[in-house]
Scaffold this motif. Structure first.
Motif, PDB file in Angstrom:
ATOM      1  N   ALA A 167       0.903   7.173  -6.383  1.00  0.00           N
ATOM      2  CA  ALA A 167      -0.170   8.158  -6.442  1.00  0.00           C
ATOM      3  C   ALA A 167       0.338   9.573  -6.177  1.00  0.00           C
ATOM      4  O   ALA A 167      -0.129  10.536  -6.795  1.00  0.00           O
ATOM      5  CB  ALA A 167      -1.261   7.800  -5.430  1.00  0.00           C
ATOM      6  N   ARG A 168       1.295   9.716  -5.282  1.00  0.00           N
ATOM      7  CA  ARG A 168       1.759  11.049  -4.864  1.00  0.00           C
ATOM      8  C   ARG A 168       2.905  11.579  -5.711  1.00  0.00           C
ATOM      9  O   ARG A 168       3.096  12.785  -5.818  1.00  0.00           O
ATOM     10  CB  ARG A 168       2.180  11.024  -3.402  1.00  0.00           C
ATOM     11  CG  ARG A 168       1.046  10.857  -2.413  1.00  0.00           C
ATOM     12  CD  ARG A 168       1.543  10.956  -0.975  1.00  0.00           C
ATOM     13  NE  ARG A 168       2.496   9.902  -0.653  1.00  0.00           N
ATOM     14  CZ  ARG A 168       3.801  10.065  -0.547  1.00  0.00           C
ATOM     15  NH1 ARG A 168       4.338  11.263  -0.764  1.00  0.00           N
ATOM     16  NH2 ARG A 168       4.594   9.058  -0.249  1.00  0.00           N
TER      17      ARG A 168
ATOM     18  N   MET B  41       0.824  -1.203   0.000  1.00  0.00           N
ATOM     19  CA  MET B  41       0.000   0.000   0.000  1.00  0.00           C
ATOM     20  C   MET B  41       0.860   1.256   0.000  1.00  0.00           C
ATOM     21  O   MET B  41       0.498   2.265  -0.610  1.00  0.00           O
ATOM     22  CB  MET B  41      -0.951  -0.001   1.196  1.00  0.00           C
ATOM     23  CG  MET B  41      -2.163  -0.883   1.022  1.00  0.00           C
ATOM     24  SD  MET B  41      -3.128  -0.507  -0.486  1.00  0.00           S
ATOM     25  CE  MET B  41      -3.647   1.188  -0.176  1.00  0.00           C
TER      26      MET B  41
ATOM     27  N   ALA C 211      -7.898   8.574  -7.862  1.00  0.00           N
ATOM     28  CA  ALA C 211      -8.103   9.871  -7.217  1.00  0.00           C
ATOM     29  C   ALA C 211      -6.950  10.820  -7.496  1.00  0.00           C
ATOM     30  O   ALA C 211      -7.110  12.047  -7.469  1.00  0.00           O
ATOM     31  CB  ALA C 211      -8.277   9.680  -5.714  1.00  0.00           C
ATOM     32  N   ALA C 212      -5.779  10.232  -7.779  1.00  0.00           N
ATOM     33  CA  ALA C 212      -4.609  11.050  -8.111  1.00  0.00           C
ATOM     34  C   ALA C 212      -4.563  11.394  -9.595  1.00  0.00           C
ATOM     35  O   ALA C 212      -3.605  12.022 -10.059  1.00  0.00           O
ATOM     36  CB  ALA C 212      -3.337  10.309  -7.708  1.00  0.00           C
TER      37      ALA C 212
ATOM     38  N   ASP D  95      -9.325  -0.799  -3.569  1.00  0.00           N
ATOM     39  CA  ASP D  95      -8.812   0.315  -2.763  1.00  0.00           C
ATOM     40  C   ASP D  95      -7.590   0.944  -3.427  1.00  0.00           C
ATOM     41  O   ASP D  95      -7.443   2.176  -3.448  1.00  0.00           O
ATOM     42  CB  ASP D  95      -8.453  -0.167  -1.360  1.00  0.00           C
ATOM     43  CG  ASP D  95      -9.676  -0.528  -0.535  1.00  0.00           C
ATOM     44  OD1 ASP D  95     -10.793  -0.115  -0.911  1.00  0.00           O
ATOM     45  OD2 ASP D  95      -9.511  -1.220   0.499  1.00  0.00           O
ATOM     46  N   ALA D  96      -6.707   0.081  -3.939  1.00  0.00           N
ATOM     47  CA  ALA D  96      -5.504   0.586  -4.604  1.00  0.00           C
ATOM     48  C   ALA D  96      -5.873   1.386  -5.848  1.00  0.00           C
ATOM     49  O   ALA D  96      -5.339   2.470  -6.101  1.00  0.00           O
ATOM     50  CB  ALA D  96      -4.579  -0.573  -4.971  1.00  0.00           C
TER      51      ALA D  96
ATOM     52  N   ASP E 175       0.681   4.196  -2.673  1.00  0.00           N
ATOM     53  CA  ASP E 175       0.600   5.592  -2.241  1.00  0.00           C
ATOM     54  C   ASP E 175       1.716   6.422  -2.854  1.00  0.00           C
ATOM     55  O   ASP E 175       1.501   7.569  -3.259  1.00  0.00           O
ATOM     56  CB  ASP E 175       0.654   5.650  -0.709  1.00  0.00           C
ATOM     57  CG  ASP E 175       0.600   7.075  -0.192  1.00  0.00           C
ATOM     58  OD1 ASP E 175      -0.435   7.740  -0.384  1.00  0.00           O
ATOM     59  OD2 ASP E 175       1.597   7.534   0.410  1.00  0.00           O
TER      60      ASP E 175
ATOM     61  N   MET F 178      -7.271   4.814  -4.929  1.00  0.00           N
ATOM     62  CA  MET F 178      -6.220   5.758  -4.526  1.00  0.00           C
ATOM     63  C   MET F 178      -5.511   6.330  -5.745  1.00  0.00           C
ATOM     64  O   MET F 178      -5.257   7.546  -5.828  1.00  0.00           O
ATOM     65  CB  MET F 178      -5.212   5.056  -3.611  1.00  0.00           C
ATOM     66  CG  MET F 178      -4.107   5.956  -3.110  1.00  0.00           C
ATOM     67  SD  MET F 178      -2.891   5.062  -2.080  1.00  0.00           S
ATOM     68  CE  MET F 178      -3.917   4.613  -0.674  1.00  0.00           C
ATOM     69  N   LEU F 179      -5.206   5.484  -6.708  1.00  0.00           N
ATOM     70  CA  LEU F 179      -4.493   5.926  -7.901  1.00  0.00           C
ATOM     71  C   LEU F 179      -5.398   6.760  -8.815  1.00  0.00           C
ATOM     72  O   LEU F 179      -4.969   7.763  -9.382  1.00  0.00           O
ATOM     73  CB  LEU F 179      -3.940   4.722  -8.656  1.00  0.00           C
ATOM     74  CG  LEU F 179      -2.837   3.946  -7.921  1.00  0.00           C
ATOM     75  CD1 LEU F 179      -2.611   2.587  -8.555  1.00  0.00           C
ATOM     76  CD2 LEU F 179      -1.546   4.749  -7.894  1.00  0.00           C
TER      77      LEU F 179
END
Length: 283
Positions: free
Chosen positions: A184-185, A177, A219-220, A212-213, A181, A216-217
């Motif tokens: 994504a960042r 995770m 959303a980025a 979930d992964a 993350d 997160m990606l």
């Protein structure tokens, strides 16, 4: 965020790839590059003192001559190290990337431990100067660095190619995770296509973790897909990279369940040894 990358260069064919990947990352992130070449204690000094091996009774002139050879050899090693750094800097200058040079005496692992706190990432080649004599084997320095580096470790393949498609190896662990993350960042992956892949049974827990992964990606702002493979992770992921034409793989540096072997121990090294694309390890 820290503002530099540490790129480890030596006299091997992988040094150009390290510089090319460092330039690609720097261009996408705006980070500067610190080029580092480390002279081992035996290289940078009189570690194998020839004069010390002369038996008692040898002529003093021979002792002096051998001592002089020791000094000349140490100077040549330093000159060579500086030349390696200068050549690497030229590559980055030509790419328009700001770079500094750092010639270090001592142990590579100690040097990284001291410098990595101020860096965003460490870059190293998959193999070192003995590459042509050790085909199929990882560089010994890479193995040592893998065990101690706390910052993301980018392992460069033999040659650079443009990176557009990224595979993220995922096993549901905290480390995996953190890898998701990071992707994504990080500005490195902005605008690239990302596929999150796991190997194993298609359970509800696995599907939720992948969802979930992906969330997160996505959303980025990253174009993201997920996939579940059957078979042993090291074989299944390696085959997928080859067949689907991925350019780069990201993985956590530790894991659990069947994927744990990818990140801890001999199978981790086997995956990196056989994979032909650059790999980012995230703690």
């Amino acid at each position: 965020m820290t503002e530099k990358l540490i790129a480890l260069v030596d006299g091997s064919t992988y040094s150009k790839s390290v510089c090319d990947h460092a330039a690609w990352i720097a261009e996408r992130t705006g980070l500067s590059v610190e080029l580092m070449h480390v002279l081992g204690r035996r290289e940078g000094g009189a570690g194998s003192d020839l004069s010390g091996s002369i038996a008692l009774g040898a002529r003093s002139s021979l002792l002096q001559e051998l001592s002089s050879l020791d000094e000349q050899r140490a100077k040549l090693v330093v000159h060579r190290g500086r030349a390696i750094l200068e050549d690497a800097k030229v590559l980055l200058d030509e790419a328009g990337v700001k770079a500094t040079e750092h010639l270090r005496h001592g142990d590579l692992v100690e040097a990284i431990s001291e410098k990595e706190a101020g860096a965003e990432m460490i870059l190293i080649g998959k193999r070192g100067e003995a590459v042509d004599f050790a085909k199929g084997h990882l560089g010994s320095n890479l193995e040592r660095v893998m065990r101690v580096a706390r910052k993301p470790l980018f392992v460069a393949s033999r040659a650079f190619r443009p990176i557009n498609r990224v595979l993220v190896a995922y096993d549901g662990s905290a480390s995996a995770m953190r890898a998701v993350d990071y992707v994504a960042r990080s500005r490195i992956y902005a605008g690239l296509s990302v596929t999150v892949v796991t190997a194993g049974s298609e359970t509800e827990s696995v599907k939720k973790g992948l969802a979930d992964a992906k969330a997160m990606l996505s959303a980025a702002g990253l174009e993201t897909e997920t996939q579940i493979l059957s078979g042993q992770p090291e074989e299944a992921l390696g085959k997928l990279i080859e067949d689907a034409g991925f350019d780069h793989m990201v993985m956590g540096a530790s894991g659990h369940s069947r994927l744990r072997s990818l990140f801890v121990g001999s199978t981790s090294l086997e995956m990196i040894r056989t994979c032909k694309v650059p790999i980012l390890l995230v703690r």
